[in-house]
Each structure stands twice: as C-alpha cells, then as structure tokens.
Design a protein around this motif. Structure first.
Motif, PDB file in Angstrom:
ATOM      1  N   ALA A  55      -6.956   3.818  -4.527  1.00 25.49           N
ATOM      2  CA  ALA A  55      -7.613   2.623  -3.991  1.00 25.49           C
ATOM      3  C   ALA A  55      -8.690   2.974  -2.971  1.00 25.49           C
ATOM      4  O   ALA A  55      -9.609   2.187  -2.734  1.00 25.49           O
TER       5      ALA A  55
ATOM      6  N   THR B 255      -2.798   5.320  -2.613  1.00 28.09           N
ATOM      7  CA  THR B 255      -3.836   6.161  -2.023  1.00 28.09           C
ATOM      8  C   THR B 255      -3.252   7.434  -1.411  1.00 28.09           C
ATOM      9  O   THR B 255      -2.104   7.457  -0.965  1.00 28.09           O
TER      10      THR B 255
ATOM     11  N   CYS C  86      -1.588  -5.821   3.488  1.00 27.93           N
ATOM     12  CA  CYS C  86      -0.639  -5.080   2.657  1.00 27.93           C
ATOM     13  C   CYS C  86       0.553  -4.617   3.498  1.00 27.93           C
ATOM     14  O   CYS C  86       0.419  -4.332   4.685  1.00 27.93           O
TER      15      CYS C  86
ATOM     16  N   LEU D 269      -1.386  -0.992  -4.137  1.00 29.11           N
ATOM     17  CA  LEU D 269      -2.520  -0.088  -3.947  1.00 29.11           C
ATOM     18  C   LEU D 269      -1.963   1.300  -3.659  1.00 29.11           C
ATOM     19  O   LEU D 269      -1.041   1.449  -2.843  1.00 29.11           O
TER      20      LEU D 269
ATOM     21  N   LEU E  61       0.859  -1.178   0.000  1.00 25.79           N
ATOM     22  CA  LEU E  61       0.000   0.000   0.000  1.00 25.79           C
ATOM     23  C   LEU E  61       0.896   1.229   0.000  1.00 25.79           C
ATOM     24  O   LEU E  61       1.597   1.498   0.981  1.00 25.79           O
TER      25      LEU E  61
ATOM     26  N   ILE F  97      -3.547  -0.390  -8.309  1.00 24.48           N
ATOM     27  CA  ILE F  97      -4.862   0.248  -8.189  1.00 24.48           C
ATOM     28  C   ILE F  97      -4.642   1.675  -7.708  1.00 24.48           C
ATOM     29  O   ILE F  97      -4.227   1.907  -6.573  1.00 24.48           O
TER      30      ILE F  97
END
Length: 330
Positions: free
Chosen positions: A120, A148, A162, A146, A33, A117
C-alpha cells in the motif's frame, strides 16, 4: 498457505490474539493496516482473515477450508474478495477507481466485501487520495486490509482510519519448524532459519542446491583450518573462490563460517541446545575444549572484519587467504 489461526501461536501470537478476538466478538474494523517486514505472513494472514469472514461453516474462529467460499478464496476466484497489487512500480489511481466501481455494486452473493492492497505504500499520491475518500465513507460490510513493509510511507490521514496490526520478525525456531514441515532437512533448516527472518526467502534458500553446496564447502574449509596447517590458502584458491564467485555469495560464505565459531562459543558457555550445526555437535565440542573463549571471540571478530572489508575494493581471494591464516593462529 495458513489454514487456521492456531498455527499462528508460535509465529505471530499478538496478531492472532488481536484478530481472533475481533472475529469472536464480531467487532471487526472497517480497515486494517498490516505492517511488518517481508516474509512475516501478512498476505497469508489477510487471506485467512478473509476466509474466516466469508466461511459458510466456521469452526469457532477458524474457517472450515472446505466450503465453496473457502475454496474460492484459496484459488483467488471469490467474486467479493479483491486483491490490488502494484501495476509496475506503483499502485495507480485507475486501480483504486476500478476497485471503487466494483464495490459500488452489491455483493455477488451477500453484502460482504473485502479488499486487500498489497504494498500500500506504493500508491501514487492520487491513488492514496482516492482511497482516502473510500475509507472516509465505509460500508458496514466492507473490510479493507492494507499491507505494507514501509509504514512510514503511508499518508497520516489513511493511517488514522485504519487499525494498525504490527507483524514481528519470525523467530528462528518458527522458521526452522516451517522448513522442516516443508521437507527441508534439519541441518539445512537450522542454518537457513538463522540467516533470514523472511520465511519465503528461507524456503527459497533451503531448496537452492548452491546453498547446500556452500554449507558443505564451508565445513570443509573449517576442517582444513583446524587440522591442516598451511593448506587453507590452497583450499581457498582451488575450491572456495570458484563456488563463492561474487560478493553476495562471499558474504554468505563468511556468515556460514561465523556461525561455526558462534556454535563453538555456545558449547563453551554450556548452551549446546543453541548449536546451529546440529550434525557437528561432537566435533565442535572437541574443538571447544581446545580453544579459549577469548580465542574464539577473536576469530569471530576477524570474520566480521573480513565481511566489512568485502564492501571495499579489496581482492576477495587475498582477503580470504589472509583470513584463514589468521584463523589458524592460536
């Protein structure tokens, strides 16, 4: 585009060390992440990670940037690297299902697969639950990244699966170096790098003709304030308000003016190396001798108060006229 890990030493040193150590020791997590503010390099570093993972001829941890895999990742055409972004305002369940269907197939050229992604945190509840099932049964050769800006909006059940990689805001020096490397002049790069820690926004601002003109007009206003008593309100009326035509632009103008007085204070404190308006050092040094530190800090306070008052329903021209008269005092 970031093409090797060494360039991250001054940008994201902790991220660089964490990821390169994982690559060197071949201890890659199945899900990462990437969390941090906009413009901190999360997507570019995700793509660099992908190149290191798929590169046919790596140089230690760095991708070669020449092989077929590296070139296809750069162009967005690698068959085993997939990037999911919001469809409209959100990432939908159907997008995660399509990703799962794609990853249920064997790799086109190897067993390796990687997906990223973006935003996310914008997954719908159904999409997040579908992804969770995907993360619970990881394939040994599949890596998820991911990305963000809003870590707190990610489901705890996803977070727990993650490895968190936190991106720090970029320091002004790093942004200035990036801008100068992109062909931006030193005096524009210096001020822009201090106005945002978003490298993408910084480059956009630096290449905006309006911003270059804004800097010039602010310097002219400052010179009028310092040397032409009584003329500053006229300059505000005839020049300033036409260029700084809305509240956002007026805030930018006040920020620029604030940095001038910050530079004078830096000179007074013996920190000339911190001066942002690097093409005005001689002039600012002379003015620093003519003001007390208390006077400079009072002027900075007046500018900050004007910035706050802009949010209220005040007449911006009257606000500026009052401010420049205050700055001319003392």
């Amino acid at each position: 585009m970031i093409n090797n890990w060494h360039t991250l030493e001054s940008l994201q040193p902790r991220v660089m060390r964490l990821l390169t150590n994982s690559i060197q020791k071949q201890r890659l997590a199945h899900a990462y992440l990437f969390e941090g503010k906009k413009g901190t390099g999360k997507r570019d570093i995700g793509l660099l990670f992908a190149k290191s993972y798929f590169c046919e001829d790596p140089i230690h941890v760095n991708p070669c940037n020449k092989c077929r895999n590296c070139k296809r990742i750069d162009s967005g055409n690698h068959p085993d690297v997939h990037i999911i972004e919001p469809d409209g305002l959100s990432i939908k369940k159907s997008q995660i299902h399509d990703l799962q269907a794609e990853f249920s197939k064997s790799g086109v050229e190897s067993n390796k697969k990687l997906y990223m992604i973006i935003h996310a945190d914008k997954m719908t509840v159904n999409a997040a639950n579908s992804l969770l099932k995907f993360l619970e049964e990881p394939n040994a050769s599949t890596i998820a990244i991911l990305v963000t800006e809003q870590y707190h909006k990610i489901l705890n059940t996803i977070l727990s699966r993650c490895q968190l990689v936190q991106f720090q805001p970029l320091p002004p020096e790093a942004i200035q170096n990036q801008l100068e490397a992109a062909g931006v002049s030193k005096h524009i790069a210096a001020i822009v790098a201090n106005m945002t820690n978003d490298s993408e926004e910084a480059l956009e601002m630096a290449k905006d003709d309006w911003f270059a003109s804004a800097r010039t007009k602010m310097i002219k206003l400052y010179e009028v304030i310092v040397s032409r008593k009584g003329q500053a309100p006229i300059y505000v009326h005839t020049e300033w308000m036409n260029h700084f035509s809305d509240k956002e632009k007026q805030q930018t103008g006040l920020d620029l003016l604030l940095y001038i007085y910050k530079d004078i204070l830096s000179v007074q404190l013996g920190n000339k190396e911190q001066v942002i308006f690097n093409d005005m050092v001689q002039q600012l040094t002379q003015h620093a001798l003519q003001m007390t530190q208390r006077s400079v800090t009072d002027k900075m306070t007046s500018i900050l108060e004007a910035k706050n008052r802009l949010h209220a329903n005040v007449n911006p021209q009257l606000l500026m006229e009052q401010l420049v008269l205050t700055l001319q005092e003392g």
